[in-house]
Design a protein around this motif. Structure first.
Motif, mmCIF file in Angstrom:
data_model
loop_
_atom_site.group_PDB
_atom_site.id
_atom_site.type_symbol
_atom_site.label_atom_id
_atom_site.label_comp_id
_atom_site.label_asym_id
_atom_site.label_seq_id
_atom_site.Cartn_x
_atom_site.Cartn_y
_atom_site.Cartn_z
ATOM 1 N N UNK A 1 0.846 -1.192 0.000
ATOM 2 C CA UNK A 1 0.000 0.000 0.000
ATOM 3 C C UNK A 1 0.879 1.239 0.000
ATOM 4 N N UNK A 2 0.307 2.412 -0.169
ATOM 5 C CA UNK A 2 1.051 3.665 -0.222
ATOM 6 C C UNK A 2 1.807 3.955 1.064
ATOM 7 N N UNK A 3 1.204 3.630 2.219
ATOM 8 C CA UNK A 3 1.887 3.875 3.494
ATOM 9 C C UNK A 3 3.089 2.949 3.668
ATOM 10 N N UNK A 4 2.951 1.746 3.187
ATOM 11 C CA UNK A 4 4.021 0.771 3.353
ATOM 12 C C UNK A 4 5.238 1.130 2.509
ATOM 13 N N UNK A 5 5.044 1.785 1.382
ATOM 14 C CA UNK A 5 6.170 2.165 0.531
ATOM 15 C C UNK A 5 7.100 3.130 1.252
ATOM 16 N N UNK A 6 6.531 4.083 1.992
ATOM 17 C CA UNK A 6 7.370 5.048 2.713
ATOM 18 C C UNK A 6 8.197 4.353 3.781
ATOM 19 N N UNK A 7 7.586 3.385 4.472
ATOM 20 C CA UNK A 7 8.321 2.671 5.499
ATOM 21 C C UNK A 7 9.373 1.757 4.873
ATOM 22 N N UNK A 8 9.039 1.169 3.744
ATOM 23 C CA UNK A 8 9.964 0.257 3.088
ATOM 24 C C UNK A 8 11.168 1.001 2.521
ATOM 25 N N UNK A 9 11.005 2.262 2.111
ATOM 26 C CA UNK A 9 12.092 3.019 1.525
ATOM 27 C C UNK A 9 12.878 3.810 2.566
ATOM 28 N N UNK A 10 12.518 3.718 3.836
ATOM 29 C CA UNK A 10 13.247 4.427 4.895
ATOM 30 C C UNK A 10 14.680 3.888 4.940
ATOM 31 N N UNK A 11 15.655 4.771 5.200
ATOM 32 C CA UNK A 11 17.051 4.318 5.210
ATOM 33 C C UNK A 11 17.302 3.325 6.351
ATOM 34 N N UNK A 12 18.087 2.356 6.048
ATOM 35 C CA UNK A 12 18.434 1.335 7.040
ATOM 36 C C UNK A 12 19.433 1.933 8.033
ATOM 37 N N UNK A 13 19.417 1.483 9.252
ATOM 38 C CA UNK A 13 20.386 1.997 10.221
ATOM 39 C C UNK A 13 21.802 1.635 9.785
ATOM 40 N N UNK A 14 22.768 2.473 10.123
ATOM 41 C CA UNK A 14 24.146 2.194 9.691
ATOM 42 C C UNK A 14 24.670 0.902 10.331
ATOM 43 N N UNK A 15 25.513 0.212 9.584
ATOM 44 C CA UNK A 15 26.087 -1.036 10.082
ATOM 45 C C UNK A 15 27.150 -0.727 11.132
ATOM 46 N N UNK A 16 27.248 -1.591 12.107
ATOM 47 C CA UNK A 16 28.239 -1.405 13.171
ATOM 48 C C UNK A 16 29.625 -1.711 12.632
ATOM 49 N N UNK A 17 30.569 -0.877 13.014
ATOM 50 C CA UNK A 17 31.955 -1.098 12.622
ATOM 51 C C UNK A 17 32.551 -2.192 13.502
ATOM 52 N N UNK A 18 33.348 -3.054 12.918
ATOM 53 C CA UNK A 18 34.008 -4.099 13.687
ATOM 54 C C UNK A 18 35.165 -3.473 14.457
ATOM 55 N N UNK A 19 35.232 -3.770 15.726
ATOM 56 C CA UNK A 19 36.331 -3.277 16.548
ATOM 57 C C UNK A 19 37.212 -4.451 16.932
ATOM 58 N N UNK A 20 38.493 -4.171 17.052
ATOM 59 C CA UNK A 20 39.416 -5.224 17.440
ATOM 60 C C UNK A 20 39.297 -5.461 18.930
ATOM 61 N N UNK A 21 39.182 -6.704 19.300
ATOM 62 C CA UNK A 21 39.118 -7.059 20.713
ATOM 63 C C UNK A 21 40.532 -7.008 21.294
ATOM 64 N N UNK A 22 40.677 -6.571 22.520
ATOM 65 C CA UNK A 22 42.017 -6.558 23.120
ATOM 66 C C UNK A 22 42.527 -7.982 23.271
#
Length: 143
Positions: free
Chosen positions: A13-34
């Protein structure tokens, strides 16, 4: 009704298109474990840079028995070092000797390392001449 190849697709539906096209949250950067602190036995190749120039004992063992051989070498060398120190300073009582033994077991001067190759181990001893220790051990074993 479900399709043969997975979930049934539904109409958008028209409402679902806006939600579907919303930008995805940024991916987490991998950090080196000590790095994990090295334990008592079987330290790996990363520690070998610290060993450059240190006197050590190289020992061989059957393949796939490196861990057991490192443990046996650690016990043998610890006994030899403790025996050398106890001969230098005799204890007065049993309680004092037990305290000294407990203190020595907590702060061991012997460290064993796994070189990463099969059938080879490496042991360092602090505060004792390694050549004299090795010759004494070989002499005692031959008698």
């Amino acid at each position: 009704m479900a399709s043969l190849f997975g979930k049934l697709k539904r109409a958008v539906a028209g409402d679902d298109e806006e939600q579907a096209q919303a930008p995805a949250p940024p991916k987490k950067q991998k950090t080196e474990a000590p790095p994990k602190p090295a334990g008592g036995q079987g330290r790996r190749l990363g520690d070998l840079r610290m060993l450059r120039g240190k006197a050590a004992i190289l020992f061989t063992c059957p393949t796939r028995m490196e861990r057991k051989a490192c443990h046996e070498a650690w016990e043998l060398l610890s006994e030899a070092v403790d025996g050398e120190q106890s001969c230098a300073s005799p204890q007065k009582s049993l309680a004092a000797s037990l305290k000294a033994e407990a203190k020595a077991s907590k702060a061991s001067k012997v460290a064993t390392y796994d070189l990463g190759s099969q059938g080879v181990g490496w042991a360092t001893v602090d505060g004792v001449d390694v050549v004299e220790l090795a010759t004494r051990l070989v002499r005692d074993a031959s008698e």
